[in-house]
Design a protein around this motif. Structure first.
Motif, PDB file in Angstrom:
ATOM      1  N   THR A 119      14.146  21.906  21.501  1.00  4.41           N
ATOM      2  CA  THR A 119      14.728  23.216  21.770  1.00  4.41           C
ATOM      3  C   THR A 119      13.718  24.119  22.464  1.00  4.41           C
ATOM      4  N   VAL A 120      12.488  24.127  21.986  1.00  2.00           N
ATOM      5  CA  VAL A 120      11.448  24.960  22.596  1.00  2.00           C
ATOM      6  C   VAL A 120      11.183  24.504  24.029  1.00  2.00           C
ATOM      7  N   ASP A 131       8.545  27.758  32.479  1.00  2.00           N
ATOM      8  CA  ASP A 131       7.264  27.637  33.172  1.00  2.00           C
ATOM      9  C   ASP A 131       6.118  27.766  32.167  1.00  2.00           C
ATOM     10  N   TRP A 132       5.551  26.638  31.759  1.00  2.00           N
ATOM     11  CA  TRP A 132       4.482  26.659  30.753  1.00  2.00           C
ATOM     12  C   TRP A 132       3.196  27.269  31.311  1.00  2.00           C
ATOM     13  N   ASP A 162      -0.665  31.403  27.717  1.00  2.00           N
ATOM     14  CA  ASP A 162      -2.009  31.000  27.307  1.00  2.00           C
ATOM     15  C   ASP A 162      -1.906  29.870  26.292  1.00  2.00           C
ATOM     16  N   ALA A 163      -3.045  29.310  25.932  1.00  2.00           N
ATOM     17  CA  ALA A 163      -3.089  28.270  24.908  1.00  2.00           C
ATOM     18  C   ALA A 163      -2.671  28.860  23.561  1.00  2.00           C
ATOM     19  N   PRO A 164      -2.086  28.048  22.689  1.00  2.00           N
ATOM     20  CA  PRO A 164      -1.706  28.557  21.362  1.00  2.00           C
ATOM     21  C   PRO A 164      -2.924  29.087  20.608  1.00  2.00           C
ATOM     22  N   GLU A 165      -2.682  30.100  19.792  1.00  2.00           N
ATOM     23  CA  GLU A 165      -3.755  30.747  19.035  1.00  2.00           C
ATOM     24  C   GLU A 165      -3.341  30.807  17.565  1.00  2.00           C
ATOM     25  N   ARG A 186       0.778  33.506  23.656  1.00  2.00           N
ATOM     26  CA  ARG A 186       0.902  34.742  24.433  1.00  2.00           C
ATOM     27  C   ARG A 186       1.204  34.433  25.892  1.00  2.00           C
ATOM     28  N   ARG A 187       1.983  35.324  26.506  1.00  2.00           N
ATOM     29  CA  ARG A 187       2.197  35.242  27.948  1.00  2.00           C
ATOM     30  C   ARG A 187       0.931  35.736  28.641  1.00  2.00           C
TER      31      ARG A 187
END
Length: 117
Positions: free
Chosen positions: A73-74, A80-81, A85-88, A98-99
């Motif tokens: 689903t995600v 557009d990945w 930013d990278a996951p935090e 975050r975008r």
């Protein structure tokens, strides 16, 4: 695992015309020795990797059974990945993505109109 790699390699080397007619040239013998040495060096790593996969297999299958539909689903929602930013991981354990500041403005797709029955 190494038998899977070794069998086609040995078959290919033995099937070459050089082995059928005469002794192998120095280049062929060098290549054969190189691949034999490579197989000997890689054998412990391949054995360890096979053991790791055997141990991790059931856990990965369970993870994919539980999280697979949600991940799908995600992946369908995000177009557009590269805009993120990278996951935090936050101190409380939450994970945020975050975008990027220079990412284009997000405009959600309009939902299909509801039909009243």
């Amino acid at each position: 695992m190494k038998q899977i790699i070794a069998a086609p390699l040995v078959a290919a080397l033995l099937a070459s015309p050089a082995f059928a007619e005469e002794e192998p040239s120095l280049m062929e013998r060098g290549a054969q020795l190189f691949f034999e040495g490579l197989m000997q060096e890689m054998a412990p790593a391949l054995d360890d990797m096979a053991e790791l996969l055997e141990d991790a297999g059931p856990a990965l299958q369970d993870f994919m059974a539980q999280m697979g539909p949600k991940l799908r689903t995600v992946l369908e929602e995000v177009e557009d990945w590269s805009a993120y930013d990278a996951p935090e991981v936050l101190p409380n354990g939450d994970i945020i993505i975050r975008r990027k500041p220079d990412a284009p403005e997000f405009t959600p797709k309009p939902e299909a109109p509801q039909i009243e029955l």
